[in-house]
Scaffold this active site. Structure first.
Site, PDB file in Angstrom:
ATOM      1  N   GLN A   1      53.163  35.228 -64.382  1.00  0.00           N
ATOM      2  CA  GLN A   1      52.373  35.757 -65.496  1.00  0.00           C
ATOM      3  C   GLN A   1      50.872  35.598 -65.281  1.00  0.00           C
ATOM      4  OE1 GLN A   1      53.365  37.526 -68.087  1.00  0.00           O
ATOM      5  NE2 GLN A   1      55.579  37.274 -67.870  1.00  0.00           N
TER       6      GLN A   1
ATOM      7  N   HIS B   1      55.436  43.797 -60.696  1.00  0.00           N
ATOM      8  CA  HIS B   1      55.469  44.589 -61.931  1.00  0.00           C
ATOM      9  C   HIS B   1      54.794  43.907 -63.109  1.00  0.00           C
ATOM     10  CE1 HIS B   1      58.878  42.611 -64.230  1.00  0.00           C
ATOM     11  NE2 HIS B   1      59.040  42.061 -63.051  1.00  0.00           N
TER      12      HIS B   1
ATOM     13  N   CYS C   1      64.128  38.578 -70.346  1.00  0.00           N
ATOM     14  CA  CYS C   1      65.362  38.143 -69.715  1.00  0.00           C
ATOM     15  C   CYS C   1      66.309  37.526 -70.736  1.00  0.00           C
ATOM     16  CB  CYS C   1      65.042  37.122 -68.638  1.00  0.00           C
ATOM     17  SG  CYS C   1      63.533  37.522 -67.767  1.00  0.00           S
TER      18      CYS C   1
END
Ligand code: PLP
Length: 389
Positions: A188, A210, A333
């Protein structure tokens, strides 16, 4: 239908980011004109592919302050983390050591569940480092853990739910002082805050393209020279035998370009994103009495706004806005799984605060108009729900 066609406001940048079109152009090149196998040493098409992978390595290395030879391409952070943890543990076991891992309580499941699986198999001892109500780690406690003779320390660079940024320079320094290998999950943080792999003395660093405007399904593990690792995958012996398998050249070229652009544009983009986040926080605080902002407001990702509306279950808000606004109850997730976030539980937040938690993630494509509209929509939705209760 795309988010644009649906006129959907996308504020879930922690889950994934749109791929920058300049990056996508490079990916397209690698899929069509530059399609070679980087291991084909017998012709020029293979040589061009190898050169493109080398160039990508250079861009990643520049962004994180590492040497190009430290970089292993993977399918993303989950694989990088598994290689780092399982590869290190396997090497220690081969030497007859029963390893001891210390990890923060707010690590992503890729770290936490890998460690828990190894513990369940009876292969490691685990120590969980607690956090405070803002998800901050106690450095003195971390130092005590390192001094007690652990074999691996895992602390993320920034949290994927509440956005808290960790003092990785200080943590790496402590780990180095006690000779403890240090895995930093920087998924992150890369491209948002500066990271200096070599200067700070990090042993292993994981990243996923991504999360910073690159393609999905590609990432890297940066490994300090000399740190011993056993591979997870066996095969053609690619990447010095540490990660066999034909290189995903389109993904790698995209990852490299995304890194190159972040190095150039990160500072300016993050400043602008931070201003928009602050505006959204202000608007929501005005519109929603009792709104709570979670995480460390002094030290969080510019694009993170993690809020709770106590008494209003997050699912009720999401169900009403989901066709106009993409926000999340937590990490991508684990959303869909009916358990409370382990991060918010580790922060010891009240039940109502946890149940009312919403993660909002802004990025470089977020516009001022979207901020105004999102605030209006969330504010009105909360008022409607409150009227019903
Ligand atoms: N670590 C953190 C902090 C993340 O936010 C994520 C993705 O959400 C991952 C690891 C896993 O990344 P990936 O799903 O790209 O493998």
């Amino acid at each position: 239908m795309t988010a644009k066609e649906q006129r959907l406001i996308y504020l879930d940048y922690h889950a994934t980011t749109p791929c920058d079109r300049r990056v996508a152009q490079k990916v397209l090149w690698a899929m069509t004109d530059g399609f070679g196998n980087a291991s084909s040493t017998d012709h020029a098409i293979g040589d061009a592919a190898e050169d493109a992978a080398k160039e990508a390595k250079g861009h990643i290395a520049d962004l994180v302050g590492a040497a190009p030879r430290d970089i292993i391409f993977t399918s993303g952070s989950t694989e990088s983390i598994n290689l780092a943890i399982q590869g290190t543990i396997q090497h220690l076991e081969n030497k007859g050591i029963h390893p001891h891992i210390a990890l923060s309580a707010v690590e992503h499941k890729a770290v936490l569940d890998t460690c828990l699986a190894l513990e369940e198999q009876g292969r490691v001892k685990l120590s969980i480092l607690p956090v405070d109500a803002q998800a901050r780690i106690d450095l003195a406690q971390l130092e005590q853990g390192c001094a007690s003779g652990i074999h691996l320390l895992c602390v993320m660079a920034a949290n994927n739910e509440v956005g808290t940024i960790y003092p990785i320079d200080k943590i790496a320094h402590v780990a180095q002082t006690y000779g403890v290998p240090f895995l930093c999950d920087a998924s992150q943080a890369i491209g948002k805050v500066p990271i200096h792999f070599q200067d700070w003395g990090i042993t292993m660093l994981s990243l996923s393209a991504h999360k910073f405007y690159g393609p999905q399904g590609v990432g890297a593990l940066v490994v300090k020279r000399g740190h011993p690792l056993e591979p997870l995958l066996y095969g053609g012996g690619h990447q010095r035998g540490l990660r066999s398998g034909t290189l995903n050249l389109p993904g790698i070229v995209g990852l490299g370009e995304a890194c190159r652009l972040r190095a150039l544009e990160m500072e300016e983009d993050e400043r602008a994103i931070g201003e928009k986040r602050d505006r959204l926080q202000k608007l929501l605080t005005e519109k929603i009495p009792g709104l709570v902002v979670n995480g460390d407001q002094e030290n969080r990702l510019a694009g993170n706004l993690h809020i709770s509306i106590p008494g209003i279950p997050n699912g009720a808000v999401i169900a009403r806005v989901r066709h106009q606004l993409a926000i999340s109850t937590g990490s991508a997730c684990s959303s869909g799984v009916e358990t409370a976030s382990h991060v918010l539980k580790a922060m010891a937040l009240g039940e109502e605060v946890i149940e009312g938690a919403l993660r909002i993630g802004l990025g470089k494509y977020t516009t001022d108009g979207e901020i105004e509209d999102a605030a209006e929509l969330i504010g009105n939705t909360v008022s409607q729900i409150r009227a019903l209760l």
